[in-house]
Design an enzyme around this catalytic site. Structure first.
Site, PDB file in Angstrom:
ATOM      1  N   LYS A 195       4.093   3.829  -9.554  1.00 10.69           N
ATOM      2  CA  LYS A 195       4.956   2.334  -9.674  1.00 10.69           C
ATOM      3  C   LYS A 195       5.750   3.037 -10.327  1.00 10.69           C
ATOM      4  CE  LYS A 195       4.689  -1.799 -12.583  1.00 10.69           C
ATOM      5  NZ  LYS A 195       4.694  -2.447 -12.197  1.00 10.69           N
TER       6      LYS A 195
ATOM      7  N   GLU B 206       1.498  -7.721  -0.043  1.00  6.66           N
ATOM      8  CA  GLU B 206       1.414  -7.950  -1.908  1.00  6.66           C
ATOM      9  C   GLU B 206       2.596  -8.531  -1.496  1.00  6.66           C
ATOM     10  OE1 GLU B 206       1.375  -4.548  -4.739  1.00  6.66           O
ATOM     11  OE2 GLU B 206       2.488  -2.897  -3.099  1.00  6.66           O
TER      12      GLU B 206
ATOM     13  N   TYR C 200       7.790   3.714 -13.847  1.00  8.32           N
ATOM     14  CA  TYR C 200       7.890   2.577 -14.775  1.00  8.32           C
ATOM     15  C   TYR C 200       6.620   1.884 -15.672  1.00  8.32           C
ATOM     16  CZ  TYR C 200       7.825  -1.887 -11.871  1.00  8.32           C
ATOM     17  OH  TYR C 200       7.968  -2.412 -10.777  1.00  8.32           O
TER      18      TYR C 200
ATOM     19  N   LEU D  61       0.389  -1.459  -4.715  1.00  7.37           N
ATOM     20  CA  LEU D  61      -0.133  -1.419  -6.535  1.00  7.37           C
ATOM     21  C   LEU D  61      -0.520  -2.174  -6.394  1.00  7.37           C
ATOM     22  CD1 LEU D  61       1.922   0.282  -8.470  1.00  7.37           C
ATOM     23  CD2 LEU D  61       2.211  -2.184  -9.579  1.00  7.37           C
TER      24      LEU D  61
HETATM   25  C1  LIG Z   1       4.920  -4.989  -5.922  1.00  8.77           C
HETATM   26  C2  LIG Z   1       3.724  -4.720  -6.873  1.00  8.77           C
HETATM   27  N1  LIG Z   1       2.647  -5.299  -7.276  1.00  8.77           N
HETATM   28  C3  LIG Z   1       2.095  -5.574  -7.880  1.00  8.77           C
HETATM   29  C4  LIG Z   1       2.040  -5.846  -8.934  1.00  8.77           C
HETATM   30  C5  LIG Z   1       1.238  -6.436 -10.243  1.00  8.77           C
HETATM   31  O1  LIG Z   1       1.322  -5.390 -11.304  1.00  8.77           O
HETATM   32  P1  LIG Z   1       0.873  -5.943 -12.547  1.00  8.77           P
HETATM   33  O2  LIG Z   1      -0.982  -6.571 -12.158  1.00  8.77           O
HETATM   34  O3  LIG Z   1      -0.178  -4.392 -13.317  1.00  8.77           O
HETATM   35  O4  LIG Z   1       2.015  -6.781 -13.264  1.00  8.77           O
HETATM   36  C6  LIG Z   1       3.596  -5.829  -9.588  1.00  8.77           C
HETATM   37  C7  LIG Z   1       4.569  -6.053 -10.261  1.00  8.77           C
HETATM   38  O5  LIG Z   1       5.687  -5.337 -11.321  1.00  8.77           O
HETATM   39  C8  LIG Z   1       3.977  -4.882  -8.641  1.00  8.77           C
HETATM   40  O6  LIG Z   1       5.582  -4.412  -7.962  1.00  8.77           O
END
Ligand SMILES: Cc1ncc(COP(=O)(O)O)c(C=O)c1O
Length: 294
Positions: free
Chosen positions: A148, A181, A33, A206
């Site tokens: 993701k 994270e 997603y 991620l």
């Molecule tokens: C586990 C995780 N880390 C980091 C992020 C941040 O990603 P982004 O800055 O692309 O929204 C997300 C966003 O959904 C996430 O689910």
């Protein structure tokens, strides 16, 4: 007004939008997603989000469901049909429908779901003025957190724990004691020496689109930064802390577990970066035609 979703080629009210019970996303979490923010009628960093969506598909060997221009058209149509001006668009692609079997089906057409919801930026900026609290939980996830995927159970368990403790987010701690994270955001600290630090991009996190944007903004603002591991102990001693994501932007953290961060107020780095990020969104995002402030 009913919200409208795009599901496998059809626009329909959410209440009438159905997926097959043998969709592999439903049975195996076999899908990916993206979430893209819409701010003042503009999609923020759409290109890197779509690049990451394509990368996730390729890592899981899910075939391309649509061409990129077609996907972009549908995203815009969903936003228009829902009269959204500030909010998010959610895009999900699963491997598709097939008789239940762990191995990939010989032939399956990927399922695509796109919908959107309102999320006023104002509320978020209000929260950023006071900052938020994070708790910590063990990182119980698999070894491909760089994809993701919709397989988010450990993230949901962590976030639920945060909610039960009145916190905004849970930071996940790996077996060596490093902060990887948040459950839906990247984690940051500013050391006592004034260096912005976030976990390096690897299979353990991620790689947030917002994370990468913040690193670029830190560089252009002349802020020192390092992409390196940091322990929970180091985070407790940090001068500042922050979380970042498409839906949290650059959100100051003022408490980690029971430890006050710095003086317990959002710090200078977080304020500068949030301001720079807001300016970036305003100046660099392209408006979606046909959207009106509601
Ligand atoms: C586990 C995780 N880390 C980091 C992020 C941040 O990603 P982004 O800055 O692309 O929204 C997300 C966003 O959904 C996430 O689910």
């Amino acid at each position: 007004m009913a919200r409208i979703a795009f599901v496998n080629g059809r626009y329909a009210p959410l209440s009438e939008s159905m997926v097959n019970i043998e969709d592999r996303g439903y049975q195996f979490s076999d899908g990916i997603y993206e979430v893209i923010a819409l701010v003042d009628g503009c999609l923020v960093d759409e290109t890197p989000h779509l690049d990451r969506l394509w990368r996730s598909l390729s890592e899981l060997k899910i075939s391309e469901p649509l061409s990129r221009p077609a996907l972009k058209l549908i995203i815009r149509e969903v936003l228009r049909r829902n009269y959204i001006y500030d909010g998010i668009v959610y895009i999900q692609v699963t491997r598709g429908v097939a008789p239940r079997d762990h191995a990939f089906p010989q032939e399956a057409k990927p399922s695509v779901v796109i919908y959107a919801k309102r999320k006023p930026l104002k509320k978020l900026l209000q929260k950023a003025k006071t900052g938020v609290h994070v708790i910590t939980v063990p990182d119980q996830r698999w070894q491909r957190c760089d994809i993701k995927t919709i397989s988010l159970l450990p993230n949901c368990l962590g976030k639920q724990q945060a909610v039960e403790q009145g916190a905004y987010e849970a930071w996940q701690i790996d077996q060596q004691g490093y902060v990887t994270e948040g459950t839906s955001s990247n984690a940051w600290i500013v050391t006592a020496q004034g260096v912005l630090v976030t976990c390096p991009a690897s299979q353990n996190i991620l790689r947030g689109i917002t994370r990468d944007r913040i690193l670029a903004l830190a560089q252009s603002c002349g802020l020192g930064y390092e992409e390196r591991l940091f322990t929970l102990e180091e985070a407790y001693q940090a001068r500042e802390a922050m979380v970042s994501s498409a839906t949290s932007l650059a959100m100051p953290v003022i408490k980690i577990d029971d430890h006050m961060v710095g003086n317990g107020h959002p710090g200078d780095f977080a304020s500068v970066l949030l301001e720079a990020y807001c300016l970036y969104m305003k100046e660099k995002s392209v408006p979606v035609p046909g959207l009106r402030r509601s």
